[in-house]
Scaffold this motif. Structure first.
Motif, PDB file in Angstrom:
ATOM      1  N   SER A 149       0.425  -1.298  -0.070  1.00  0.00           N
ATOM      2  CA  SER A 149       0.021   0.372   0.270  1.00  0.00           C
ATOM      3  C   SER A 149       1.058   1.687   0.186  1.00  0.00           C
ATOM      4  O   SER A 149       0.441   2.511   0.439  1.00  0.00           O
ATOM      5  N   GLY A 150       2.057   1.156   0.516  1.00  0.00           N
ATOM      6  CA  GLY A 150       3.036   2.258  -0.599  1.00  0.00           C
ATOM      7  C   GLY A 150       3.315   2.435   0.784  1.00  0.00           C
ATOM      8  O   GLY A 150       3.925   4.213   1.379  1.00  0.00           O
ATOM      9  N   GLU A 151       3.166   2.592   2.214  1.00  0.00           N
ATOM     10  CA  GLU A 151       3.797   3.290   3.419  1.00  0.00           C
ATOM     11  C   GLU A 151       4.726   2.677   3.710  1.00  0.00           C
ATOM     12  O   GLU A 151       4.949   3.458   4.749  1.00  0.00           O
ATOM     13  N   MET A 152       5.249   1.648   3.294  1.00  0.00           N
ATOM     14  CA  MET A 152       6.093   0.924   4.274  1.00  0.00           C
ATOM     15  C   MET A 152       7.869   1.033   2.286  1.00  0.00           C
ATOM     16  O   MET A 152       7.176   0.201   2.086  1.00  0.00           O
ATOM     17  N   LEU A 153       9.413   0.913   3.387  1.00  0.00           N
ATOM     18  CA  LEU A 153      10.193   0.906   1.914  1.00  0.00           C
ATOM     19  C   LEU A 153       9.844  -0.437   1.727  1.00  0.00           C
ATOM     20  O   LEU A 153       9.881  -1.635   2.533  1.00  0.00           O
ATOM     21  N   SER A 154      10.316  -0.895   1.000  1.00  0.00           N
ATOM     22  CA  SER A 154      10.171  -2.082   0.156  1.00  0.00           C
ATOM     23  C   SER A 154      11.452  -2.809   0.331  1.00  0.00           C
ATOM     24  O   SER A 154      12.649  -2.161   1.012  1.00  0.00           O
ATOM     25  N   LEU A 155      11.970  -4.128  -0.042  1.00  0.00           N
ATOM     26  CA  LEU A 155      12.844  -4.722   0.178  1.00  0.00           C
ATOM     27  C   LEU A 155      14.064  -4.041  -0.782  1.00  0.00           C
ATOM     28  O   LEU A 155      15.162  -3.713  -0.942  1.00  0.00           O
ATOM     29  N   SER A 156      13.123  -3.632  -1.635  1.00  0.00           N
ATOM     30  CA  SER A 156      14.415  -3.356  -3.030  1.00  0.00           C
ATOM     31  C   SER A 156      14.282  -1.645  -2.841  1.00  0.00           C
ATOM     32  O   SER A 156      15.832  -1.335  -2.974  1.00  0.00           O
ATOM     33  N   ASP A 157      13.416  -0.845  -2.475  1.00  0.00           N
ATOM     34  CA  ASP A 157      13.978   0.052  -1.645  1.00  0.00           C
ATOM     35  C   ASP A 157      15.566   0.439  -0.875  1.00  0.00           C
ATOM     36  O   ASP A 157      16.071   1.250  -1.217  1.00  0.00           O
ATOM     37  N   VAL A 158      15.186  -1.253   0.024  1.00  0.00           N
ATOM     38  CA  VAL A 158      16.724  -0.964   0.915  1.00  0.00           C
ATOM     39  C   VAL A 158      17.215  -1.023   0.441  1.00  0.00           C
ATOM     40  O   VAL A 158      18.646  -0.909   1.161  1.00  0.00           O
ATOM     41  N   GLN A 159      17.461  -1.967  -0.204  1.00  0.00           N
ATOM     42  CA  GLN A 159      18.576  -2.908  -1.124  1.00  0.00           C
ATOM     43  C   GLN A 159      19.280  -1.683  -2.295  1.00  0.00           C
ATOM     44  O   GLN A 159      19.921  -1.913  -2.391  1.00  0.00           O
ATOM     45  N   ASP A 160      18.475  -0.519  -2.750  1.00  0.00           N
ATOM     46  CA  ASP A 160      18.824   0.221  -3.639  1.00  0.00           C
ATOM     47  C   ASP A 160      19.503   1.041  -2.558  1.00  0.00           C
ATOM     48  O   ASP A 160      20.683   1.735  -3.329  1.00  0.00           O
ATOM     49  N   ILE A 161      19.433   1.545  -1.352  1.00  0.00           N
ATOM     50  CA  ILE A 161      20.326   2.017  -0.418  1.00  0.00           C
ATOM     51  C   ILE A 161      21.914   1.161  -0.249  1.00  0.00           C
ATOM     52  O   ILE A 161      23.010   1.862  -0.655  1.00  0.00           O
ATOM     53  N   LEU A 162      21.441   0.810   0.564  1.00  0.00           N
ATOM     54  CA  LEU A 162      22.238  -0.615   1.356  1.00  0.00           C
ATOM     55  C   LEU A 162      23.170  -1.360   0.215  1.00  0.00           C
ATOM     56  O   LEU A 162      23.453  -1.577   0.543  1.00  0.00           O
ATOM     57  N   SER A 163      22.975  -1.836  -0.381  1.00  0.00           N
ATOM     58  CA  SER A 163      23.357  -3.069  -1.810  1.00  0.00           C
ATOM     59  C   SER A 163      24.128  -4.103  -0.865  1.00  0.00           C
ATOM     60  O   SER A 163      25.453  -3.942  -1.062  1.00  0.00           O
ATOM     61  N   LEU A 164      23.132  -4.685  -0.630  1.00  0.00           N
ATOM     62  CA  LEU A 164      23.871  -5.961   0.309  1.00  0.00           C
ATOM     63  C   LEU A 164      23.727  -6.992   0.204  1.00  0.00           C
ATOM     64  O   LEU A 164      22.521  -7.299  -0.332  1.00  0.00           O
ATOM     65  N   HIS A 165      24.087  -8.281   0.490  1.00  0.00           N
ATOM     66  CA  HIS A 165      23.714  -9.756  -0.182  1.00  0.00           C
ATOM     67  C   HIS A 165      22.492  -9.756   1.165  1.00  0.00           C
ATOM     68  O   HIS A 165      22.796  -9.864   2.082  1.00  0.00           O
ATOM     69  N   LEU A 166      20.911 -10.040   1.077  1.00  0.00           N
ATOM     70  CA  LEU A 166      19.813 -10.433   1.478  1.00  0.00           C
ATOM     71  C   LEU A 166      20.564 -12.091   2.223  1.00  0.00           C
ATOM     72  O   LEU A 166      21.035 -12.776   1.365  1.00  0.00           O
ATOM     73  N   LEU A 167      20.376 -11.842   3.598  1.00  0.00           N
ATOM     74  CA  LEU A 167      20.475 -12.652   4.306  1.00  0.00           C
ATOM     75  C   LEU A 167      18.803 -13.569   4.831  1.00  0.00           C
ATOM     76  O   LEU A 167      18.599 -14.904   3.466  1.00  0.00           O
ATOM     77  N   GLY A 168      17.670 -13.214   4.636  1.00  0.00           N
ATOM     78  CA  GLY A 168      16.650 -13.274   4.350  1.00  0.00           C
ATOM     79  C   GLY A 168      15.622 -12.237   5.110  1.00  0.00           C
ATOM     80  O   GLY A 168      16.210 -10.837   5.810  1.00  0.00           O
ATOM     81  N   VAL A 169      14.265 -11.694   5.078  1.00  0.00           N
ATOM     82  CA  VAL A 169      12.692 -11.011   5.276  1.00  0.00           C
ATOM     83  C   VAL A 169      13.018 -11.558   6.963  1.00  0.00           C
ATOM     84  O   VAL A 169      12.375 -12.592   6.636  1.00  0.00           O
ATOM     85  N   ILE A 170      13.050 -11.334   7.745  1.00  0.00           N
ATOM     86  CA  ILE A 170      11.694 -11.888   9.064  1.00  0.00           C
ATOM     87  C   ILE A 170      10.389 -10.737   8.999  1.00  0.00           C
ATOM     88  O   ILE A 170      10.368  -9.415   8.694  1.00  0.00           O
ATOM     89  N   PRO A 171       9.065 -11.365   8.396  1.00  0.00           N
ATOM     90  CA  PRO A 171       8.465 -10.622   8.808  1.00  0.00           C
ATOM     91  C   PRO A 171       7.496  -9.715  10.736  1.00  0.00           C
ATOM     92  O   PRO A 171       8.113 -10.891  11.439  1.00  0.00           O
ATOM     93  N   GLU A 172       7.463  -8.878  10.221  1.00  0.00           N
ATOM     94  CA  GLU A 172       6.484  -8.603  11.549  1.00  0.00           C
ATOM     95  C   GLU A 172       5.607  -9.453  12.507  1.00  0.00           C
ATOM     96  O   GLU A 172       5.109  -9.936  11.268  1.00  0.00           O
ATOM     97  N   SER A 173       5.631 -10.141  13.010  1.00  0.00           N
ATOM     98  CA  SER A 173       5.257 -11.298  13.911  1.00  0.00           C
ATOM     99  C   SER A 173       4.790 -11.296  15.405  1.00  0.00           C
ATOM    100  O   SER A 173       5.808 -11.590  15.942  1.00  0.00           O
ATOM    101  N   LYS A 174       3.846 -11.664  15.331  1.00  0.00           N
ATOM    102  CA  LYS A 174       3.298 -11.730  16.768  1.00  0.00           C
ATOM    103  C   LYS A 174       4.361 -12.901  17.960  1.00  0.00           C
ATOM    104  O   LYS A 174       4.715 -12.592  18.679  1.00  0.00           O
ATOM    105  N   SER A 175       4.734 -13.645  17.132  1.00  0.00           N
ATOM    106  CA  SER A 175       5.536 -14.911  18.023  1.00  0.00           C
ATOM    107  C   SER A 175       6.572 -14.256  18.716  1.00  0.00           C
ATOM    108  O   SER A 175       7.326 -14.724  19.490  1.00  0.00           O
ATOM    109  N   VAL A 176       7.201 -13.109  17.814  1.00  0.00           N
ATOM    110  CA  VAL A 176       8.858 -12.560  18.550  1.00  0.00           C
ATOM    111  C   VAL A 176       8.312 -12.102  19.955  1.00  0.00           C
ATOM    112  O   VAL A 176       8.989 -12.493  21.226  1.00  0.00           O
TER     113      VAL A 176
END
Lengths: 86, 269
Positions: free
Chosen positions: B189-216
């Motif tokens: 919905s355009g409210e949050m920076l996407s993975l590719s937005d973050v990668q455009d800036i940091l350009s790192l090797h992605l190890l993984g995306v951890i979703p917002e989760s109640k279990s944390v």
């Protein structure tokens, strides 16, 4: 393009605003990080010397240190005031 | 040869301790002898997240000051006997950590453990500096949020200049991105920076995306690393991350949002 996208496109996305702000900021911070710590002080002192002889203001001078391979270039740019107006 | 991993971010509250607990447990569960060290002297919390807070007798500062032997301070994890925890001191301040002291501890741990996970405190002061100084790999934990991305970029600059590898001119620290608290719905919905937005800036090797989760939160309430909650999305995300770090090829997950039915209906892809 779906119906939902149409409504979504009508408002500016806050994420794209965030990205734009970040890109500008991060680029600026990276370039100032790579500068040696003495550069601002050097610029200040150089300006003082030049001001002894020529009436230039602070904004008329830019200093830049560039590194290409093994060579470092210190670039100094001074805009002198128009002689007819002094 | 032991491998030293620093879990870092610059910014606080992005999930460094959650990540340290999860990946150290994950590595141990995969059969690797692992130790996780809390570098947050004065504000220790790894013990709580690991559920060993009542078993802390000695801490890293005691070891540095020679008041306790290293193996007296190490706590064996109750869920996995290949995992040990070295707690931070709660009463001293950050300056009690010294470069020489940390180096000595790491050298000793390297003889016994395969992976040494260093849980960095927030900020860029002594604790954070020492947590990353000896690292081989850096897990940069970032939230899709402006201040976190900026701080991560700052940390990358420090990893590249203020580490032992940098000072010795050795091969640089391997840097990995762990994008946490990710919400695909809000990205869409355009409210949050996407993975590719973050990668455009940091350009790192992605190890993984951890979703917002109640279990944390529920896992931290119980003092068990979230990776042990195998049914939870965050737990699975961390399991993927550990597997990818160890060289397994697992496709990225948790990047797209789940409710495919409505998206198909309205033409999303």
């Amino acid at each position: 393009m779906s119906l939902l996208d149409y409504f979504r496109a009508s408002k500016t996305s806050s994420a794209s605003l965030a990205k734009e702000r970040l890109q500008i900021l991060v680029a600026y911070e990276r370039s100032s990080d790579s500068q040696p710590a003495y550069l601002p002080e050097l610029q200040k002192e150089l300006l003082m010397v030049i001001q002894k002889y020529v009436n230039v203001n602070k904004d008329a001078m830019t200093i830049n240190l560039e590194q290409t391979g093994n060579r470092e270039t210190l670039e100094l740019n001074i805009v002198l005031p128009d002689p007819h107006r002094v | 040869m032991a491998r030293i991993i620093v879990v870092t971010s610059g910014k606080g509250g992005v999930g460094k301790t959650t990540t340290s607990a999860a990946i150290s447990m994950g590595l141990a569960k995969k059969g690797h002898k692992t130790v996780v060290i809390d570098f947050d002297v004065g504000l220790r919390n790894l013990d709580l997240i690991m559920g060993c807070e009542r078993r802390v007798v000695y801490d890293i500062i005691n070891v540095i000051n020679g008041e306790a032997a290293l193996n007296q301070a190490l706590i064996k994890d109750k869920n996995c006997n290949l995992l040990s925890i070295l707690p931070a001191s709660q009463t001293r301040n950050k300056d009690a950590l010294t470069l020489e002291g940390v180096e000595k501890i790491l050298e000793e741990l390297a003889k016994e453990f395969k992976y040494i996970v260093c849980d960095s405190p927030a900020g860029i002061e002594t604790g954070a500096h020492l947590a990353m100084y000896f690292a081989d790999d850096a897990f940069v934990v970032t939230n899709p949020e402006v201040s976190s991305v900026r701080d991560s970029d700052r940390m990358l600059g420090l990893l590249a200049s203020k580490s032992r590898r940098a000072e010795r001119g050795e091969e640089p620290i391997k840097e990995y991105l762990l994008l946490s608290r990710y919400s695909p719905e809000r990205v869409r919905s355009g409210e949050m920076l996407s993975l590719s937005d973050v990668q455009d800036i940091l350009s790192l090797h992605l190890l993984g995306v951890i979703p917002e989760s109640k279990s944390v939160l529920t896992s931290s309430n119980a003092g068990t690393p979230v990776i042990l909650d195998e049914k939870s999305d965050a737990g699975q995300a961390y399991a993927d991350i550990v597997a990818r770090y160890l060289g397994e090829n697992r496709p990225q997950r948790f990047i797209d949002d789940k409710n495919g039915f409505f998206r198909k209906l309205f033409g999303g892809k």
